[in-house]
Design a protein around this motif. Sequence first.
Motif, PDB file in Angstrom:
ATOM      1  N   ALA A 167      31.595  48.472  32.872  1.00 17.76           N
ATOM      2  CA  ALA A 167      32.302  49.031  31.551  1.00 17.76           C
ATOM      3  C   ALA A 167      33.487  49.848  32.027  1.00 17.76           C
ATOM      4  O   ALA A 167      34.187  50.088  31.288  1.00 17.76           O
ATOM      5  N   ASP A 168      33.220  50.352  33.250  1.00 15.94           N
ATOM      6  CA  ASP A 168      34.577  51.189  33.460  1.00 15.94           C
ATOM      7  C   ASP A 168      35.493  50.389  34.644  1.00 15.94           C
ATOM      8  O   ASP A 168      36.382  50.954  35.279  1.00 15.94           O
ATOM      9  N   ASN A 169      35.293  48.850  34.842  1.00 11.91           N
ATOM     10  CA  ASN A 169      36.093  48.328  35.455  1.00 11.91           C
ATOM     11  C   ASN A 169      37.381  47.824  34.705  1.00 11.91           C
ATOM     12  O   ASN A 169      37.450  46.642  34.171  1.00 11.91           O
ATOM     13  N   VAL A 170      38.394  48.709  34.428  1.00 11.59           N
ATOM     14  CA  VAL A 170      39.347  48.235  33.536  1.00 11.59           C
ATOM     15  C   VAL A 170      40.127  46.988  34.029  1.00 11.59           C
ATOM     16  O   VAL A 170      40.524  46.376  33.188  1.00 11.59           O
ATOM     17  N   ARG A 171      40.182  46.783  35.332  1.00 11.08           N
ATOM     18  CA  ARG A 171      41.208  45.856  35.754  1.00 11.08           C
ATOM     19  C   ARG A 171      40.418  44.425  35.282  1.00 11.08           C
ATOM     20  O   ARG A 171      41.041  43.605  34.937  1.00 11.08           O
ATOM     21  N   ALA A 172      39.165  44.375  35.615  1.00  7.37           N
ATOM     22  CA  ALA A 172      38.213  43.039  34.971  1.00  7.37           C
ATOM     23  C   ALA A 172      38.424  42.953  33.628  1.00  7.37           C
ATOM     24  O   ALA A 172      38.666  41.692  33.209  1.00  7.37           O
ATOM     25  N   ILE A 173      38.326  43.961  32.814  1.00  5.85           N
ATOM     26  CA  ILE A 173      38.193  44.075  31.362  1.00  5.85           C
ATOM     27  C   ILE A 173      39.563  43.446  30.795  1.00  5.85           C
ATOM     28  O   ILE A 173      39.502  42.634  29.993  1.00  5.85           O
ATOM     29  N   ARG A 174      40.685  43.884  31.448  1.00  2.00           N
ATOM     30  CA  ARG A 174      42.112  43.398  30.980  1.00  2.00           C
ATOM     31  C   ARG A 174      42.356  42.089  31.436  1.00  2.00           C
ATOM     32  O   ARG A 174      42.626  41.264  30.498  1.00  2.00           O
ATOM     33  N   MET A 175      41.710  41.564  32.453  1.00  4.46           N
ATOM     34  CA  MET A 175      41.794  40.065  32.836  1.00  4.46           C
ATOM     35  C   MET A 175      40.993  39.131  31.938  1.00  4.46           C
ATOM     36  O   MET A 175      41.466  38.293  31.463  1.00  4.46           O
ATOM     37  N   ILE A 176      39.718  39.655  31.830  1.00  4.26           N
ATOM     38  CA  ILE A 176      38.771  38.716  30.905  1.00  4.26           C
ATOM     39  C   ILE A 176      39.208  38.702  29.538  1.00  4.26           C
ATOM     40  O   ILE A 176      39.410  37.578  28.900  1.00  4.26           O
ATOM     41  N   GLU A 177      39.745  39.696  29.092  1.00  4.18           N
ATOM     42  CA  GLU A 177      40.331  39.534  27.613  1.00  4.18           C
ATOM     43  C   GLU A 177      41.681  38.756  27.383  1.00  4.18           C
ATOM     44  O   GLU A 177      41.919  38.281  26.566  1.00  4.18           O
ATOM     45  N   ALA A 178      42.453  39.211  28.506  1.00  2.00           N
ATOM     46  CA  ALA A 178      43.775  38.444  28.277  1.00  2.00           C
ATOM     47  C   ALA A 178      43.543  36.956  28.483  1.00  2.00           C
ATOM     48  O   ALA A 178      44.218  36.179  28.284  1.00  2.00           O
ATOM     49  N   ALA A 179      42.428  36.354  28.922  1.00  2.00           N
ATOM     50  CA  ALA A 179      41.885  35.002  29.128  1.00  2.00           C
ATOM     51  C   ALA A 179      41.787  34.506  27.840  1.00  2.00           C
ATOM     52  O   ALA A 179      41.226  33.361  27.809  1.00  2.00           O
ATOM     53  N   GLY A 180      41.172  35.459  26.691  1.00  2.00           N
ATOM     54  CA  GLY A 180      40.958  34.830  25.246  1.00  2.00           C
ATOM     55  C   GLY A 180      39.514  34.859  25.097  1.00  2.00           C
ATOM     56  O   GLY A 180      38.715  34.451  24.247  1.00  2.00           O
ATOM     57  N   SER A 181      38.729  36.023  26.219  1.00  2.00           N
ATOM     58  CA  SER A 181      37.432  35.995  25.900  1.00  2.00           C
ATOM     59  C   SER A 181      37.153  37.176  24.997  1.00  2.00           C
ATOM     60  O   SER A 181      37.850  37.825  24.631  1.00  2.00           O
ATOM     61  N   VAL A 182      35.790  36.884  24.457  1.00  3.98           N
ATOM     62  CA  VAL A 182      35.481  37.799  23.391  1.00  3.98           C
ATOM     63  C   VAL A 182      34.257  38.896  23.841  1.00  3.98           C
ATOM     64  O   VAL A 182      33.288  38.154  24.409  1.00  3.98           O
ATOM     65  N   LEU A 183      34.389  39.896  23.538  1.00  6.19           N
ATOM     66  CA  LEU A 183      33.065  40.916  23.843  1.00  6.19           C
ATOM     67  C   LEU A 183      31.899  40.399  23.046  1.00  6.19           C
ATOM     68  O   LEU A 183      32.042  40.137  21.746  1.00  6.19           O
TER      69      LEU A 183
END
Length: 175
Positions: free
Chosen positions: A131-147
Amino acid sequence: LESERVVLRGLLSSDLDDFIASLDEEVCLWQGYSPDTIERYRRNFDFVVRARWRGFPLTLAVTDARDGAFLGCYLLEPSQRSTPRDGQIGLGWWLNARGRGQGLGHESLPIVLTYAHYSLGIPRVLMGTSADNVRAIRMIEAAGSVLAERSPHKLPNGEVAASLWYTHSESAGGP
């Protein structure tokens, strides 16, 4: 599989040293890898290289398009949460020190997701991150993934991390 700056290809047996070297301190921190995990990768590397679904490799090396240097890898793998047979597969990845901080993850993740959906025929790809890996979160969300879920996750080193789980569906489209 390629973009302007990276080439993604099936992992080769000859990648062993570069693969192990890519498991630096930062990668081990985020992945929860211990020396035992690295030793298991070393011992089972040929199995990782040969892993296939419908004839396609499940582990992709990320290489520099200019000079072919190994930059990291993507691992498509069944897990307790997902299997190809149920239409979902897990995705993990890392980039080595040379590959980080240049947007190569943002560039390569959509390619891997398209590969998973259209070459492997997997409708949903599951990705987890701390939950604290901001770089991975941005990358995943930018690719169109959904939480999809927030839940603790036991890492290979035994630590438990507050984690976010995302899904990417075939309908989200590709690059």
